[in-house]
Design a protein around this motif. Structure first.
Motif, PDB file in Angstrom:
ATOM      1  N   HIS A  56       0.815  -1.214   0.000  1.00 45.12           N
ATOM      2  CA  HIS A  56       0.000   0.000   0.000  1.00 45.12           C
ATOM      3  C   HIS A  56       0.849   1.264   0.000  1.00 45.12           C
ATOM      4  O   HIS A  56       0.320   2.352   0.182  1.00 45.12           O
ATOM      5  N   VAL A  57       2.150   1.127  -0.204  1.00 46.73           N
ATOM      6  CA  VAL A  57       3.031   2.288  -0.131  1.00 46.73           C
ATOM      7  C   VAL A  57       4.083   2.215  -1.231  1.00 46.73           C
ATOM      8  O   VAL A  57       4.557   1.129  -1.576  1.00 46.73           O
ATOM      9  N   SER A  58       4.408   3.354  -1.799  1.00 46.70           N
ATOM     10  CA  SER A  58       5.478   3.428  -2.782  1.00 46.70           C
ATOM     11  C   SER A  58       6.797   3.677  -2.050  1.00 46.70           C
ATOM     12  O   SER A  58       6.907   4.620  -1.266  1.00 46.70           O
ATOM     13  N   ARG A  59       7.783   2.840  -2.299  1.00 45.94           N
ATOM     14  CA  ARG A  59       9.072   2.972  -1.635  1.00 45.94           C
ATOM     15  C   ARG A  59       9.852   4.157  -2.201  1.00 45.94           C
ATOM     16  O   ARG A  59       9.776   4.457  -3.402  1.00 45.94           O
ATOM     17  N   GLU A  60      10.584   4.834  -1.338  1.00 45.41           N
ATOM     18  CA  GLU A  60      11.471   5.875  -1.809  1.00 45.41           C
ATOM     19  C   GLU A  60      12.578   5.257  -2.677  1.00 45.41           C
ATOM     20  O   GLU A  60      13.076   4.172  -2.388  1.00 45.41           O
ATOM     21  N   ASP A  61      12.947   5.942  -3.736  1.00 45.76           N
ATOM     22  CA  ASP A  61      13.954   5.416  -4.659  1.00 45.76           C
ATOM     23  C   ASP A  61      15.289   5.175  -3.967  1.00 45.76           C
ATOM     24  O   ASP A  61      16.040   4.272  -4.347  1.00 45.76           O
ATOM     25  N   ASP A  62      15.595   6.005  -2.968  1.00 46.42           N
ATOM     26  CA  ASP A  62      16.889   5.903  -2.302  1.00 46.42           C
ATOM     27  C   ASP A  62      16.917   4.872  -1.175  1.00 46.42           C
ATOM     28  O   ASP A  62      17.978   4.643  -0.579  1.00 46.42           O
ATOM     29  N   GLN A  98      11.264  14.775  10.800  1.00 47.97           N
ATOM     30  CA  GLN A  98      12.021  14.452   9.588  1.00 47.97           C
ATOM     31  C   GLN A  98      11.673  13.062   9.063  1.00 47.97           C
ATOM     32  O   GLN A  98      12.415  12.511   8.229  1.00 47.97           O
ATOM     33  N   SER A  99      10.577  12.498   9.499  1.00 45.74           N
ATOM     34  CA  SER A  99      10.278  11.089   9.258  1.00 45.74           C
ATOM     35  C   SER A  99       8.911  10.891   8.603  1.00 45.74           C
ATOM     36  O   SER A  99       8.148  11.836   8.425  1.00 45.74           O
ATOM     37  N   VAL A 100       8.614   9.648   8.277  1.00 43.31           N
ATOM     38  CA  VAL A 100       7.234   9.243   8.040  1.00 43.31           C
ATOM     39  C   VAL A 100       6.636   9.020   9.423  1.00 43.31           C
ATOM     40  O   VAL A 100       7.052   8.118  10.149  1.00 43.31           O
ATOM     41  N   SER A 101       5.709   9.869   9.808  1.00 41.50           N
ATOM     42  CA  SER A 101       5.190   9.859  11.173  1.00 41.50           C
ATOM     43  C   SER A 101       3.679   9.657  11.156  1.00 41.50           C
ATOM     44  O   SER A 101       2.982  10.165  10.272  1.00 41.50           O
ATOM     45  N   HIS A 302      14.643   7.520   7.866  1.00 41.87           N
ATOM     46  CA  HIS A 302      15.796   7.198   7.028  1.00 41.87           C
ATOM     47  C   HIS A 302      16.343   8.523   6.557  1.00 41.87           C
ATOM     48  O   HIS A 302      15.591   9.481   6.352  1.00 41.87           O
ATOM     49  N   LYS A 303      17.633   8.632   6.391  1.00 45.12           N
ATOM     50  CA  LYS A 303      18.212   9.962   6.158  1.00 45.12           C
ATOM     51  C   LYS A 303      17.756  10.609   4.851  1.00 45.12           C
ATOM     52  O   LYS A 303      17.855  11.820   4.688  1.00 45.12           O
ATOM     53  N   ARG A 304      17.209   9.795   3.910  1.00 46.61           N
ATOM     54  CA  ARG A 304      16.674  10.368   2.676  1.00 46.61           C
ATOM     55  C   ARG A 304      15.174  10.144   2.554  1.00 46.61           C
ATOM     56  O   ARG A 304      14.618  10.175   1.465  1.00 46.61           O
ATOM     57  N   VAL A 305      14.523   9.929   3.691  1.00 46.46           N
ATOM     58  CA  VAL A 305      13.087   9.667   3.669  1.00 46.46           C
ATOM     59  C   VAL A 305      12.323  10.925   3.246  1.00 46.46           C
ATOM     60  O   VAL A 305      12.759  12.054   3.505  1.00 46.46           O
ATOM     61  N   VAL A 306      11.213  10.726   2.570  1.00 44.69           N
ATOM     62  CA  VAL A 306      10.332  11.838   2.225  1.00 44.69           C
ATOM     63  C   VAL A 306       9.415  12.084   3.414  1.00 44.69           C
ATOM     64  O   VAL A 306       8.566  11.255   3.749  1.00 44.69           O
ATOM     65  N   ARG A 307       9.603  13.222   4.085  1.00 46.40           N
ATOM     66  CA  ARG A 307       8.849  13.529   5.292  1.00 46.40           C
ATOM     67  C   ARG A 307       7.357  13.620   4.996  1.00 46.40           C
ATOM     68  O   ARG A 307       6.936  14.248   4.032  1.00 46.40           O
ATOM     69  N   ARG A 308       6.563  12.989   5.831  1.00 44.89           N
ATOM     70  CA  ARG A 308       5.102  13.109   5.724  1.00 44.89           C
ATOM     71  C   ARG A 308       4.462  12.696   7.049  1.00 44.89           C
ATOM     72  O   ARG A 308       5.039  11.914   7.811  1.00 44.89           O
TER      73      ARG A 308
END
Length: 399
Positions: A56-62, A98-101, A302-308
């Motif tokens: 149900h989630v798209s993974r970050e490319d990094d 800075q995370s997926v919270s 994760h240090k390159r996570v897309v914050r949301r």
């Protein structure tokens, strides 16, 4: 001492010790009879079995294909402690931002024994120490090639050590010895030091790792053994501030040594803060509706996570295991009662708080009584699950 405390709890202040002990005996007999009835039920496990998990989630490319995972359970931590304007836990707040919270996310049970096992198996317990013969998160990850470890921060506590052995990790790490924490436990400083050392050790291996820890220092009634908050006059503020300092120090080292390139950090709590007198004094604006249930932190860094920020809508910590598997892009056979928080809708279980003293709804982020129909459905489903999780050779519970 424990028996005396239990008797006081059972009889209430000013009650009769004899009546209190009689109540405890009666409760024990009722529990034993209930578990015996469960053991006689036909096999119900197929009702809860799922051959895998949908994505149900798209993974970050990094994000690495199979990243290492560090999972931190903080003792008794409600989200309001992190949000407090006094910045008692500024490091946790910063990394959460800075995370997926997940917000409006509640504990599914109380206290630690139920909280840890329930989250790792995504299921309920009837008694604190009952075993679960189903599949835990570490077992699922082990089957997918992960090395799994749990750090025991109470290695001098034989009962807790035995309990950790039922959670399905390849190894429980931590030897009895002399530690500086309360109740002969590791202090939070010692705990985070051990976590960093273990992660460094496992990072050098050939397989990805899943390392989990439960930090004890923020337990109800304790004070910090290390750092103080402000003038140091409030034990509750001290212990949360101390935990935050050591988490911040751990993350600083984690980012500096390159480990963060292929490792995610998951931060949550075993359960909400217990609203005992000291906590209410320290947080007088508390929004508690019950002593042991509240929204708790859950974030993935994760240090390159897309914050949301994702609104969980009152769903609970039964969802930790399927959510983490979903985020990792992994699937395995399971008996999880919870669902991924990346999935739009939850279910009856992941909006229901349950322990032996209370069954409450948290739907919509509102703590309330279950309506009659949902209560009946939950009771039936709970009995089936508790029967399914019993070891095949018998009840196997301490009652």
């Amino acid at each position: 001492m424990l028996a005396e405390a239990a008797a006081v709890t059972a009889m209430g202040p000013g009650g009769s010790p004899l009546l209190g002990c009689a109540s405890l005996v009666s409760q024990a007999r009722e529990r034993a009879a209930y578990v015996e009835r469960l053991s006689r039920m036909s096999d119900t496990s197929s009702r809860y079995f799922r051959p895998g998990l949908d994505s149900h989630v798209s993974r970050e490319d990094d994000l690495p294909k199979r990243p290492n995972v560090i999972l931190i359970f903080t003792e008794g931590l409600s989200q309001e402690v992190i949000d407090d304007e006094r910045d008692v836990m500024s490091n946790v707040r910063s990394f959460q931002g800075q995370s997926v919270s997940f917000e409006n996310y509640y504990n599914h049970s109380f206290a630690t024994y139920r909280g840890l096992s329930g989250q790792l198996f995504s299921g309920y317990q009837y008694d604190n120490y009952d075993a679960n013969a189903l599949v835990s998160l570490p077992q699922a990850l082990s089957g997918l090639g992960y090395a799994t470890r749990f750090i025991n921060t109470e290695p001098n506590n034989e009962q807790f050590t035995d309990y950790l052995g039922t959670l399905g990790f390849d190894e429980v790490v931590g030897e009895p010895g002399t530690y500086s924490g309360m109740a002969a436990s590791m202090s939070d400083g010692e705990a985070y030091e051990r976590l960093f050392d273990l992660a460094e050790e496992l990072e050098g291996g050939d397989e990805p790792f899943f390392a989990a820890i439960y930090t004890f220092g923020t337990h109800a009634s304790l004070d910090s053994v290390d750092r103080r908050f402000g003038d140091g006059g409030d034990a509750v503020l001290n212990k949360f501030h101390d935990a935050d300092h050591h988490f911040g120090r751990f993350m600083e080292r984690f980012l500096a040594n390159g480990m963060a390139d292929d490792t995610i950090v998951v931060f949550t709590a075993d359960h909400a803060s217990f609203a005992e007198r000291g906590f209410v004094t320290a947080f007088p604006e508390s929004s508690y509706r019950a002593e042991a249930i509240s929204d708790i932190p859950f974030f993935i860094y994760h240090k390159r996570v897309v914050r949301r920020v994702i609104d969980a809508g009152g769903r609970n910590s039964l969802d930790l295991a399927p959510t983490l598997m979903d985020y990792l892009g992994l699937s395995a056979p399971n008996f999880f009662l919870g669902t991924s928080l990346f999935e739009k809708d939850g279910n009856l279980y992941d909006t229901t708080f349950y322990d032996v003293d209370a069954t409450l709804s948290t739907r919509g982020g509102v703590v309330s009584e279950l309506d009659e129909d949902r209560a009946k459905q939950f009771e039936e489903g709970l009995s089936g699950y508790l029967a399914a999780k019993l070891p095949k050779d018998g009840p196997g519970t301490d009652v």
